[in-house]
Scaffold this motif. Structure first.
Motif, mmCIF file in Angstrom:
data_model
loop_
_atom_site.group_PDB
_atom_site.id
_atom_site.type_symbol
_atom_site.label_atom_id
_atom_site.label_comp_id
_atom_site.label_asym_id
_atom_site.label_seq_id
_atom_site.Cartn_x
_atom_site.Cartn_y
_atom_site.Cartn_z
ATOM 1 N N MET A 53 0.832 -1.203 0.000
ATOM 2 C CA MET A 53 0.000 0.000 0.000
ATOM 3 C C MET A 53 0.872 1.262 0.000
ATOM 4 O O MET A 53 0.568 2.241 -0.678
ATOM 5 C CB MET A 53 -0.926 -0.011 1.223
ATOM 6 C CG MET A 53 -1.968 1.090 1.204
ATOM 7 S SD MET A 53 -3.029 1.057 -0.271
ATOM 8 C CE MET A 53 -3.855 -0.517 -0.059
ATOM 9 N N ASP A 85 -11.171 -4.935 -3.346
ATOM 10 C CA ASP A 85 -11.893 -3.664 -3.501
ATOM 11 C C ASP A 85 -10.920 -2.492 -3.564
ATOM 12 O O ASP A 85 -11.057 -1.586 -4.402
ATOM 13 C CB ASP A 85 -12.852 -3.457 -2.321
ATOM 14 C CG ASP A 85 -14.158 -4.224 -2.520
ATOM 15 O OD1 ASP A 85 -14.204 -5.041 -3.447
ATOM 16 O OD2 ASP A 85 -15.107 -4.010 -1.742
ATOM 17 N N ASN A 86 -9.946 -2.505 -2.654
ATOM 18 C CA ASN A 86 -8.954 -1.417 -2.629
ATOM 19 C C ASN A 86 -8.155 -1.373 -3.924
ATOM 20 O O ASN A 86 -7.840 -0.292 -4.446
ATOM 21 C CB ASN A 86 -8.001 -1.602 -1.446
ATOM 22 C CG ASN A 86 -8.684 -1.369 -0.109
ATOM 23 O OD1 ASN A 86 -9.675 -0.639 -0.040
ATOM 24 N ND2 ASN A 86 -8.166 -1.985 0.942
ATOM 25 N N GLN A 108 -10.176 0.229 -6.634
ATOM 26 C CA GLN A 108 -10.179 1.685 -6.446
ATOM 27 C C GLN A 108 -8.868 2.289 -6.953
ATOM 28 O O GLN A 108 -8.855 3.350 -7.587
ATOM 29 C CB GLN A 108 -10.366 2.020 -4.954
ATOM 30 C CG GLN A 108 -11.688 1.570 -4.352
ATOM 31 C CD GLN A 108 -12.870 2.339 -4.905
ATOM 32 O OE1 GLN A 108 -12.740 3.467 -5.369
ATOM 33 N NE2 GLN A 108 -14.043 1.711 -4.883
ATOM 34 N N LEU A 109 -7.759 1.612 -6.696
ATOM 35 C CA LEU A 109 -6.452 2.111 -7.136
ATOM 36 C C LEU A 109 -6.309 2.085 -8.654
ATOM 37 O O LEU A 109 -5.593 2.902 -9.235
ATOM 38 C CB LEU A 109 -5.332 1.268 -6.503
ATOM 39 C CG LEU A 109 -5.001 1.584 -5.049
ATOM 40 C CD1 LEU A 109 -4.020 0.566 -4.486
ATOM 41 C CD2 LEU A 109 -4.409 2.991 -4.931
ATOM 42 N N SER A 160 -1.320 -6.844 -7.577
ATOM 43 C CA SER A 160 -1.178 -5.408 -7.876
ATOM 44 C C SER A 160 0.226 -5.097 -8.367
ATOM 45 O O SER A 160 0.421 -4.242 -9.243
ATOM 46 C CB SER A 160 -1.508 -4.579 -6.640
ATOM 47 O OG SER A 160 -0.595 -4.851 -5.583
ATOM 48 N N VAL A 206 -11.775 -7.271 0.735
ATOM 49 C CA VAL A 206 -11.494 -5.859 1.041
ATOM 50 C C VAL A 206 -10.266 -5.399 0.261
ATOM 51 O O VAL A 206 -10.239 -4.297 -0.304
ATOM 52 C CB VAL A 206 -11.282 -5.657 2.554
ATOM 53 C CG1 VAL A 206 -10.769 -4.240 2.839
ATOM 54 C CG2 VAL A 206 -12.580 -5.918 3.319
ATOM 55 N N SER A 207 -9.247 -6.264 0.212
ATOM 56 C CA SER A 207 -8.030 -5.929 -0.527
ATOM 57 C C SER A 207 -8.305 -5.797 -2.020
ATOM 58 O O SER A 207 -7.761 -4.913 -2.694
ATOM 59 C CB SER A 207 -6.953 -6.997 -0.294
ATOM 60 O OG SER A 207 -6.574 -7.040 1.070
ATOM 61 N N THR A 251 0.850 4.107 -3.047
ATOM 62 C CA THR A 251 0.105 5.339 -2.737
ATOM 63 C C THR A 251 0.935 6.519 -2.250
ATOM 64 O O THR A 251 0.424 7.651 -2.253
ATOM 65 C CB THR A 251 -0.962 5.047 -1.665
ATOM 66 O OG1 THR A 251 -0.312 4.561 -0.469
ATOM 67 C CG2 THR A 251 -1.958 4.003 -2.158
#
Length: 641
Positions: A489, A563-564, A567-568, A531, A560-561, A493
């Motif tokens: 992450m 989903d993130n 979004q990224l 990712s 959840v990961s 980010t």
């Protein structure tokens, strides 16, 4: 004269009865007349060197010891009169002056004042002899009388002090060194404001006389004088500040090679830790001046100076904080000079700084950390013999709740760990802290970002990845999964990791292995390795991963990961990937990967977001197919024609 001689023949006393009566009269005019008569008598005896003078002085001494007040005053008046005619005969000085000393502390104020008048005249008539023999006795007595409850006596003390200063200014027999020892004791013992005022006036006078070099005697008055700053009397404080400023100006105008450095530094350091705010504040101001003026000559005192300065940086008094900060800034600049650093005892300095880091005052600890950071940046070899000790110590400081302290500590650890043999050790210990301390795990993102500003991000991530991949015993798989998720992450980010992202997306010839170096450890968290593949353009590898996802235990954290990640994918970071979606024939594995993720996802916002993107791809595919058919038909028709 005939009357006096006749009276002498009728009485065994050497002082005529009439003269005695006049001297002991209550009226001052009568006593004055008696003194004049006695003066005439002594004048006749001096001419013949008559031994009767001794007897007259003895009788006057007896009068000075009388229980009768008027008798005492008469004796003192008589001694004063005798001194007028005996000024050329210093052998009589002892008999003239010692009876007066005894009366200067008499309980009766009028006797004390009369004694002051007498001693004034004796000093005036025997200036050189008094200064060379009785200076100490007179000075002590006058210091005591400066606090006399009687105003007239105090005023007389001031006049006599002034007379003595006039004599000293013209005398070549005045022993300044002996006087300064006497003066030093007086400064230490003085508590009365009137006494302190007189002592300050003496310093002002001595400083004004060019032939007196007070700087050679700083050890005698410097420390006790500073204590006057805590006097409750504002006028005393004001006068003390004024004379101290004059002395400071003299010091700053003097060649450092001619100054008593040890005396100066020892004194000012001791005053810098005074319990009095006024003393401490001015001492810190002086400290800054000394650092700027004496420069390298004070470096051997660096540890002691810091021991005094650092606690004051957190003082409740803003004046003290400001003075301490300025002194610290000047000293840090001086020490930062590489020419001077070799003069410092680094071991002692580190001990002082570590001691300061154990305090609760945040500002002082920050200052201490800045010192250590500066020293390491200036010369890393300085800490080579302290590496293990410092590494362990500063790793523990990462637990500090203060944000700025953690930042500085991370900077220091990054500087310490620059060498190849220390860096792996540092990173492993850091990971162990993250593993065993939940609070530290919560700080891991911030710490990694800070390290990335000091250490090459690719080097940092490679080292972490290697340790997590190769060390199977020190860390659990659960910790590795959480750590990789955090690192991923941060990678995707944060601005601090932008250089590493660029290397992964657009690898240079010498950095093509960066993906391979970290990919193995990233596999501990499936979505993170996915990712990473998408970021690096490894679409075929990404498709292989997604095709294996159904075999995993797909828990809530997994979704959840995912989903993130979706979004990224909408972020500027993945604009290249989104452009690749426009050419599905060229990047078929990318489209398969995204559809694979879509099939795994339950109906959700993330599902709809990804579906919208993929629908755009379908539209573009249909347009592309129609254009292809149209072109092919046109080409066939042209060939037929």
């Amino acid at each position: 004269k005939n009357i006096c001689l006749k009276a002498m023949t009728n009485n065994s006393s050497m002082i005529p009865v009439l003269v005695h009566k006049l001297l002991t009269d209550k009226m001052k005019e009568k006593r004055k007349q008696g003194g004049e008569e006695l003066e005439k008598l002594v004048a006749t005896l001096v001419e013949k060197h008559n031994e009767k003078i001794d007897k007259i002085l003895e009788e006057l001494t007896e009068m000075c010891n009388s229980v009768q007040i008027n008798e005492r005053k008469g004796g003192l008046w008589g001694l004063s009169a005798c001194s007028m005619e005996l000024s050329d005969h210093s052998e009589y000085l002892t008999k003239l002056i010692e009876p007066v000393f005894l009366n200067m502390s008499h309980r009766d104020a009028k006797v004390r004042f009369c004694a002051m008048e007498t001693i004034y005249n004796i000093v005036r008539m025997f200036p050189e002899k008094v200064i060379s023999v009785y200076m100490s006795d007179i000075f002590k007595i006058l210091c005591d009388l400066s606090a006399d409850p009687d105003t007239i006596v105090k005023n007389a003390t001031t006049l006599l002090f002034r007379k003595m200063k006039d004599i000293i200014g013209l005398s070549d027999k005045f022993d300044l060194e002996s006087f300064m020892k006497l003066f030093s004791n007086a400064l230490k013992e003085a508590t009365n404001p009137y006494v302190r005022q007189q002592l300050i006036s003496w310093l002002v006078y001595l400083e004004s006389v060019p032939r007196f070099d007070l700087l050679k005697h700083l050890d005698q008055f410097f420390t006790p004088l500073f204590q006057f700053l805590s006097d409750p009397n504002g006028e005393i404080v004001h006068q003390t500040e004024a004379i101290l400023e004059e002395i400071r100006t003299s010091i700053l105008k003097t060649d450092p090679n001619e100054l008593p450095i040890e005396i100066l530094m020892t004194s000012i350091i001791s005053q810098s830790i005074s319990q009095s705010d006024s003393v401490k504040c001015l001492a810190l101001v002086w400290m800054k001046s000394f650092v700027n003026h004496l420069k390298a000559k004070i470096l051997e005192y660096t540890s002691d100076i810091l021991l005094a300065i650092l606690p004051s940086i957190s003082d409740k008094d803003e004046r003290i904080r400001s003075a301490a900060s300025q002194a610290n800034f000047s000293l840090l600049n001086l020490v930062s000079d590489t020419e001077h650093s070799k003069l410092i005892s680094f071991s002692k300095l580190i001990a002082v700084l570590q001691n300061e880091l154990s305090r609760y005052d945040e500002a002082s600890r920050i200052c201490a950390l800045n010192w250590i950071k500066t020293l390491i940046e200036q010369d890393p070899e300085l800490i080579s013999s302290h590496t293990d000790q410092l590494l362990k110590y500063f790793l523990s400081m990462l637990k500090d709740p203060a944000h700025e302290i953690v930042t500085l500590t991370t900077d220091i650890l990054g500087s310490i760990g620059t060498t190849e043999d220390i860096f792996p050790q540092l990173i492993k210990q850091l990971l162990c802290m993250f593993d065993t301390d939940k609070q530290m795990m919560g700080k891991s993102g911030f710490i990694v970002k800070q390290f990335s500003l000091i250490v090459n991000p690719s080097r940092l991530y490679k080292e972490i990845a290697n340790i997590l991949a190769e060390d199977e015993d020190s860390f659990s798989n659960q910790f590795k999964e959480s750590m990789i998720q955090n690192l991923n992450m941060i990678l995707l980010t944060t601005q601090e990791l932008a250089p590493l992202r660029d290397l992964i997306q657009f690898p240079k010839s010498n950095e093509e292995k960066i993906f391979d170096d970290i990919a193995l450890s990233w596999c501990y968290h499936p979505v993170s390795i996915l990712s990473l593949c998408l970021l690096a353009g490894k679409y075929e590898f990404a498709w292989e991963l997604v095709s294996k996802f159904p075999e995993l235990n797909l828990s809530v954290p997994f979704f959840v990961s995912i989903d993130n990640l979706i979004q990224l994918l909408e972020a500027p970071l993945f604009v290249g990937l989104r452009m690749h979606m426009l050419t599905p024939l060229r990047y078929p594995h990318l489209i398969r990967t995204l559809y694979g993720i879509l099939m795994i996802l339950p109906q959700s916002k993330a599902y709809n977001l990804l579906l919208n993107r993929l629908n755009c791809v379908q539209v573009m595919t249909q347009i592309d197919n129609k254009l292809t058919d149209y072109v092919e038909k046109n080409e066939t028709g042209l060939k037929a024609q």
